[in-house]
Every structure is written in C-alpha cells, then in structure tokens.
Enzyme design. Structure first.
Site, PDB file in Angstrom:
ATOM      1  CG  HIS A  63      -8.304   4.268   0.661  1.00  0.00           C
ATOM      2  ND1 HIS A  63      -8.512   4.155   2.009  1.00  0.00           N
ATOM      3  CD2 HIS A  63      -9.487   4.672   0.127  1.00  0.00           C
ATOM      4  CE1 HIS A  63      -9.777   4.485   2.285  1.00  0.00           C
ATOM      5  NE2 HIS A  63     -10.377   4.815   1.166  1.00  0.00           N
ATOM      6  CD  GLU A  96      -7.344  -0.096   0.727  1.00  0.00           C
ATOM      7  OE1 GLU A  96      -7.564   0.935   1.377  1.00  0.00           O
ATOM      8  OE2 GLU A  96      -6.496  -0.918   1.039  1.00  0.00           O
ATOM      9  CG  ASN A 100      -1.850   1.116   1.327  1.00  0.00           C
ATOM     10  OD1 ASN A 100      -1.464   2.260   1.092  1.00  0.00           O
ATOM     11  ND2 ASN A 100      -3.088   0.852   1.665  1.00  0.00           N
TER      12      ASN A 100
END
Ligand code: PXP
Length: 250
Positions: free
Chosen positions: A48, A75, A12
């Site tokens: 995200h 995300e 991430n």
C-alpha cells in the site's frame, strides 16, 4: 458455486517498511521480504503506497515491479497522484482503499455507493491499462452492488470488524460479522465478482474465512510480519498457508 482453483495468499509487506522507516535506513528491505514470501508460498505480494508514504515508498514499488515473479497487488487511494503512479507501473492488480491521514490503518471499507460516478471514471483507465481493479469494501450489499456497477472485477471484503470482535471476546458480534462476510461473499460471487478478503486476520481467525468457497484470495500482513519475529518469515507464512489449506479441504 465455489470459485475455481486454490485459495491464494497475498502477503502484505507494508510493515517491513514500517520497521525500516522507524530508523530511516535501508533495512529491513521490503523487497527481500517479498522474495522470501514468494519462496514460502505467497501467491502474490500486496503493498500500500499511502499518500503520506509512512511505510512503502515509491522506490519500493519500483523495486517490487522489477523484482517479483508473483503478481503485485498495488493498494492505493483513489487520488490523481496514485492513478498516475498505477498507470505508469501497470501492476497486475490495483486495490482501491479509503485513506485518512490520521488513521493507524485502513479502518473501514470504501464508500462506493456515494461516489459511484467519480469512481467509475477513476477506475476505467486502470482497467484499460490491464490492471485488475479491486475495491476494498465492508460486507454490505449496497457497496457490493455499487462496486459491480462501476466495473470493478474484484471486491475485497474488510475482515477487520470480525477480527476485532474476536480479539475483544465479543463472540456474538464476531459471529454476526462472520455471517455477513459469508453471505456477502456468496452474493458478490453470484454477480460475477471475484471475491477477496483481508485485514487483521491471524492464525485464530483465518480458518472460517478461508473456508468460504467463493473467496479466491486472502491478503494478510501485519500479524504474519509480527509472527516472523518469533518463527522467521518463511515459517510464519507457511503456517498461514497450512491453516488456509486445511480450512479449504474441510
Ligand atoms: N487488505 C487491505 C485492502 C488492506 O488495506 C490491508 C492492510 O494494509 C490488508 C488487506 C492486510 O491487513 P493486515 O495487515 O491487518 O493483515
């Protein structure tokens, strides 16, 4: 029954964008970090796009879609705006997360059971567009069953409570959280769901979760991006990969 294949690591990169946005400039560049992560053994990249765009931007998603050779796990909250963006990009995977403006990070899992009908309609076009749909939930049977009923192919179990309990030295609570994650990953797998896990994982907490045979993928960000300050991004990811592989072999 264990899942097939090697445990995947999704890196991430949100917090590369957090550092960039602290000054509002162009560096550090999340796409460059994603490419480095690829070279260091990441099996996928997770980003995200929050409603408030506090870290990842729309342009980052454009760049990741165009520039990555590993799959993007996009995300997003279950909002019409994000659905439109996901349908435009058709990423390999879409992970539906709860989002509150005032939270520092994704604090809990999605309440699927109470919103089953809306979420079933929300994810159907994403699936039809070819994205694998994952739902980020707590290790809770009700939520797993609801995720299964709405047609999600994947669930991602929230490991935050386990990691927090470890960090705060609440070891009984940590062990209870871990037992729930263990039991629910087996249960979800028995329903035919692919099982992922993530949030808050560190070198100290990754191995027990990586050792669950039903878990196919871990998504890890904040700790490794922080660790990269000391070791460099490639070695920080390499060490996580090593610990995951060690846990899996044991
Ligand atoms: N998985 C999901 C669904 C997340 O929302 C996050 C945080 O953005 C992560 C994994 C990674 O968590 P962390 O950055 O704490 O490793």
């Amino acid at each position: 029954m264990p899942c097939d294949g090697k445990l995947r690591l999704g890196v991430n990169i949100d917090h590369v964008a957090t550092v960039r946005n602290a000054r509002g400039g162009a560096y550090p560049d999340p796409l460059r970090a994603a490419k480095l992560a690829q070279e260091a053994g990441a099996d996928g990249i997770t980003a995200h796009l929050r409603e408030d765009r506090r870290h990842i931007s729309d342009a980052d998603i454009d760049g990741l879609m165009a520039g990555l050779s590993v799959p993007l796990n996009f995300e997003m909250a279950a909002t019409p705006e994000m659905q439109t963006i996901a349908l435009r990009h058709k990423p390999h995977a879409v992970c539906i997360v709860p989002e509150k403006r005032e939270e520092r990070t994704t604090e809990g899992g999605l309440e699927v059971a109470r919103e089953e009908n809306r979420l079933a309609h929300f994810i159907a076009p994403l699936r039809e567009a070819g994205s694998r749909v994952s739902i980020f939930i707590a290790a809770d049977k009700r939520q797993i069953e609801a995720a299964h009923r709405i047609g999600a192919q994947v669930i991602e179990l929230h490991t935050g409570a386990y990691c927090d309990a470890h960090a705060e030295g609440r070891f009984d609570a940590r062990d209870a959280e871990l037992a729930a994650l263990r039991e629910m990953s087996a249960y979800a797998h028995s329903l035919g769901l692919e099982v992922h896990a993530g949030h808050g994982l560190t070198y100290d907490t990754v191995k027990p979760v990586a050792g669950f045979p039903e878990v196919a993928e871990l998504n890890i960000g904040h700790f490794m991006i922080g660790e990269a300050i000391f070791r460099g991004l490639g070695p920080a990811i390499g060490e996580m990969r090593r610990l995951m592989d060690e846990a899996r072999e044991a």
